[in-house]
Design a protein around this motif. Sequence first.
Motif, mmCIF file in Angstrom:
data_model
loop_
_atom_site.group_PDB
_atom_site.id
_atom_site.type_symbol
_atom_site.label_atom_id
_atom_site.label_comp_id
_atom_site.label_asym_id
_atom_site.label_seq_id
_atom_site.Cartn_x
_atom_site.Cartn_y
_atom_site.Cartn_z
ATOM 1 N N ILE A 1 0.859 -1.185 0.000
ATOM 2 C CA ILE A 1 0.000 0.000 0.000
ATOM 3 C C ILE A 1 0.896 1.236 0.000
ATOM 4 N N GLU A 2 0.626 2.148 -0.931
ATOM 5 C CA GLU A 2 1.398 3.396 -0.997
ATOM 6 C C GLU A 2 0.449 4.582 -0.991
ATOM 7 N N VAL A 3 0.566 5.402 0.019
ATOM 8 C CA VAL A 3 -0.292 6.581 0.145
ATOM 9 C C VAL A 3 0.593 7.815 0.019
ATOM 10 N N SER A 4 0.193 8.735 -0.838
ATOM 11 C CA SER A 4 1.044 9.899 -1.077
ATOM 12 C C SER A 4 0.218 11.181 -1.149
ATOM 13 N N GLY A 5 0.441 12.067 -0.213
ATOM 14 C CA GLY A 5 -0.192 13.389 -0.226
ATOM 15 C C GLY A 5 -1.711 13.367 -0.189
ATOM 16 N N LEU A 6 -2.289 12.364 0.461
ATOM 17 C CA LEU A 6 -3.750 12.214 0.479
ATOM 18 C C LEU A 6 -4.398 13.374 1.236
ATOM 19 N N GLU A 7 -5.462 13.898 0.616
ATOM 20 C CA GLU A 7 -6.092 15.101 1.193
ATOM 21 C C GLU A 7 -7.595 15.038 1.017
ATOM 22 N N LYS A 8 -8.331 15.479 2.035
ATOM 23 C CA LYS A 8 -9.790 15.567 1.934
ATOM 24 C C LYS A 8 -10.281 16.788 2.698
ATOM 25 N N ARG A 9 -11.103 17.580 2.009
ATOM 26 C CA ARG A 9 -11.713 18.768 2.630
ATOM 27 C C ARG A 9 -13.222 18.626 2.594
ATOM 28 N N TYR A 10 -13.877 19.100 3.644
ATOM 29 C CA TYR A 10 -15.334 19.232 3.654
ATOM 30 C C TYR A 10 -15.622 20.718 3.865
ATOM 31 N N GLY A 11 -15.833 21.442 2.775
ATOM 32 C CA GLY A 11 -15.983 22.888 2.874
ATOM 33 C C GLY A 11 -14.679 23.494 3.374
ATOM 34 N N GLU A 12 -14.766 24.225 4.467
ATOM 35 C CA GLU A 12 -13.579 24.870 5.038
ATOM 36 C C GLU A 12 -12.737 23.903 5.866
ATOM 37 N N LEU A 13 -13.397 22.808 6.304
ATOM 38 C CA LEU A 13 -12.710 21.870 7.196
ATOM 39 C C LEU A 13 -11.743 20.974 6.422
ATOM 40 N N VAL A 14 -10.488 20.976 6.854
ATOM 41 C CA VAL A 14 -9.504 20.074 6.255
ATOM 42 C C VAL A 14 -9.475 18.816 7.119
ATOM 43 N N ALA A 15 -10.127 17.750 6.621
ATOM 44 C CA ALA A 15 -10.226 16.509 7.411
ATOM 45 C C ALA A 15 -8.919 15.729 7.359
ATOM 46 N N VAL A 16 -8.282 15.701 6.182
ATOM 47 C CA VAL A 16 -7.000 15.014 6.008
ATOM 48 C C VAL A 16 -6.112 15.923 5.173
ATOM 49 N N ALA A 17 -4.902 16.175 5.665
ATOM 50 C CA ALA A 17 -4.039 17.166 5.010
ATOM 51 C C ALA A 17 -2.714 16.541 4.581
ATOM 52 N N GLY A 18 -2.667 16.089 3.340
ATOM 53 C CA GLY A 18 -1.403 15.630 2.758
ATOM 54 C C GLY A 18 -0.727 14.496 3.501
ATOM 55 N N VAL A 19 -1.470 13.435 3.744
ATOM 56 C CA VAL A 19 -0.922 12.295 4.497
ATOM 57 C C VAL A 19 -0.211 11.322 3.547
ATOM 58 N N SER A 20 0.987 10.881 3.939
ATOM 59 C CA SER A 20 1.761 9.916 3.133
ATOM 60 C C SER A 20 2.316 8.816 4.028
ATOM 61 N N PHE A 21 2.207 7.589 3.587
ATOM 62 C CA PHE A 21 2.849 6.455 4.271
ATOM 63 C C PHE A 21 2.788 5.237 3.365
ATOM 64 N N THR A 22 3.508 4.203 3.720
ATOM 65 C CA THR A 22 3.418 2.935 2.980
ATOM 66 C C THR A 22 3.167 1.821 3.989
ATOM 67 N N ILE A 23 2.579 0.741 3.507
ATOM 68 C CA ILE A 23 2.373 -0.432 4.358
ATOM 69 C C ILE A 23 2.872 -1.650 3.585
ATOM 70 N N GLY A 24 3.715 -2.432 4.226
ATOM 71 C CA GLY A 24 4.296 -3.586 3.554
ATOM 72 C C GLY A 24 3.392 -4.803 3.589
ATOM 73 N N GLU A 25 3.737 -5.782 2.762
ATOM 74 C CA GLU A 25 3.009 -7.040 2.774
ATOM 75 C C GLU A 25 3.258 -7.727 4.118
ATOM 76 N N GLY A 26 2.219 -8.186 4.765
ATOM 77 C CA GLY A 26 2.371 -8.854 6.056
ATOM 78 C C GLY A 26 2.680 -7.902 7.194
ATOM 79 N N GLU A 27 2.418 -6.637 7.015
ATOM 80 C CA GLU A 27 2.683 -5.653 8.068
ATOM 81 C C GLU A 27 1.375 -5.147 8.681
ATOM 82 N N ILE A 28 1.369 -4.940 9.983
ATOM 83 C CA ILE A 28 0.232 -4.288 10.627
ATOM 84 C C ILE A 28 0.650 -2.854 10.925
ATOM 85 N N PHE A 29 -0.060 -1.928 10.297
ATOM 86 C CA PHE A 29 0.245 -0.505 10.448
ATOM 87 C C PHE A 29 -0.906 0.140 11.208
ATOM 88 N N GLY A 30 -0.567 0.865 12.260
ATOM 89 C CA GLY A 30 -1.615 1.485 13.068
ATOM 90 C C GLY A 30 -1.692 2.982 12.853
#
Lengths: 248, 286
Positions: free
Chosen positions: B10-39
């Motif tokens: 799993i590769e997440v890069s610069g993920l962003e979500k806004r609801y109107g003025e509210l920035v719910a998620v601001a540029g989140v990036s991370f990776t998750i490997g096979e067989g890895e538990i990521f919290g």
Amino acid sequence: MTPPLWYPVFLREMLLFRRKLLKVGYVFSAMVTPIIYLLVFGYGLGRSVRLNGGDYLSFLIPGLVAMSSMNNSYSWVASALNLNRLYFKTFQVLVQAPIPSSAIMLGEVLAGMVKGLFASLLIILVGFISPAHFYLSPLFLLALLLNCFMFASLGVITGMLTKSHEDTSTYNNFFIMPMSFFSGTFFPIDKMPTAVRVVIRALPLTHTNLVIRSHSWDGRTLLSLLAMAAYGLVFFAVGSRMIRRYSE
Amino acid sequence: MTGGGHAPLIEVSGLEKRYGELVAVAGVSFTIGEGEIFGLLGPNGAGKSTIIRMMTALTRPDAGECRINGLDVVRDRLALKAVIGVVPQENNLDRELSAWENLDLYARLHRVPERADKVRAALAAVELLDRADGLAGRFSGGMKRRLLIARALLADPKALFLDEPSIGLDPQIRRQLWDVIRQARIRRKSVLLTTHYIEEAEALCDRVGILARGRLIALGTVPELQERVGAYVMEHIDSEGRLIQKPARSREEAHALAQGAGNGSVTVRRSNLEDVFIQLTGERIE
């Protein structure tokens, strides 16, 4: 043979429908409104009314079948979709499944059609045992099927549009209920003023009432059948698009 | 490569979500490997569920990318849904259908081969086979959670998303759930777990990302994060009854801080993820 992609969506609704059928209240609630109309307008008021030389009951029963199939195919789809999307969140299971939006749409619409046809069945039975001149012609059955298809598809649109469960009754009060009364269910639309008639002729249920009472495949009937098919296809396409573009 | 030497699934890069003025998620990036538990750890409203909804094709991101097994969450939506399993925060089982019917319908939707055998095995794995005909709506909270996990794993997904899986469960049932999640790791599933239970993140996760107000403010293994703010904590109650906490790099440093703390109750202990969170954000996880 692998079942079509829409089948699990349809099957789910049918399993839930079967559970509801076991509850007496469900069957009663689906039937009560048209039966009241039948008793009040048909057997009460209708005894002293004659239309185009025929008895009123023979005019009324096909209209009640159209109205009942509309209400049930529309309301159950709109209400269930709204609840499943906003409260029970089971709609999300469908959206997260690897099936196209058209398969979700078709499964929901076919299930809505079954519910609409089921509700029509009792009125049809009453039609057979009543003194009215009533029979099932191919045109009657085609109109009934197309009517269920149109309004089940419209039900999906409403179910996707509404932002709360209360919204469903708002759409019902402003669109479905007036259509029940003004589209030729209880009286011929020819009696209405010309300007009003133009609006009424644009309503989908008007075409159903015209075809369901028609005895011949004449030009007017074919035109109404085409209008019903067009409404149904447009509603289906819009509903599919709304499911495809669904985002929380 | 991700932390712990896992090849990224799993590769997440610069993920962003806004609801109107509210920035719910601001540029989140991370990776998750096979067989890895990521919290993903964070308080309510930090953006954890929004990230999961974007990664599982329920919510369209406003910006950024997410790829799972090479499939883009927006462009390859349909194919992506075949490789994910989701346990949502809210129970979304069909209450008026039995446990068997719930799983059978899911298996049909996901075109699971040998459906009856797979459903039976899934129910057995979460110890619900004897309740297969019971209505899901009449199950206890723990049974519903187990059924949701069985459903999410039924189509053998490559990536498993668990949004607050143990919320509202008693400790015994929570530990049973942890066993199921660990088994998913053994089967080489990539697991993304959101939680606000510190002990859950510490017990299960290979790596943890800490979220605050939609931003990923720290990322690493639990020891790495502890090291970042100090491996030890000195706690003492001051004369006005307030809890004072001070981080320390070593046990000796913590004891030195304790000696300077004056009278009252003084404790030296290893730091945990909550200490990390408080140090980084100044907030408590609730």
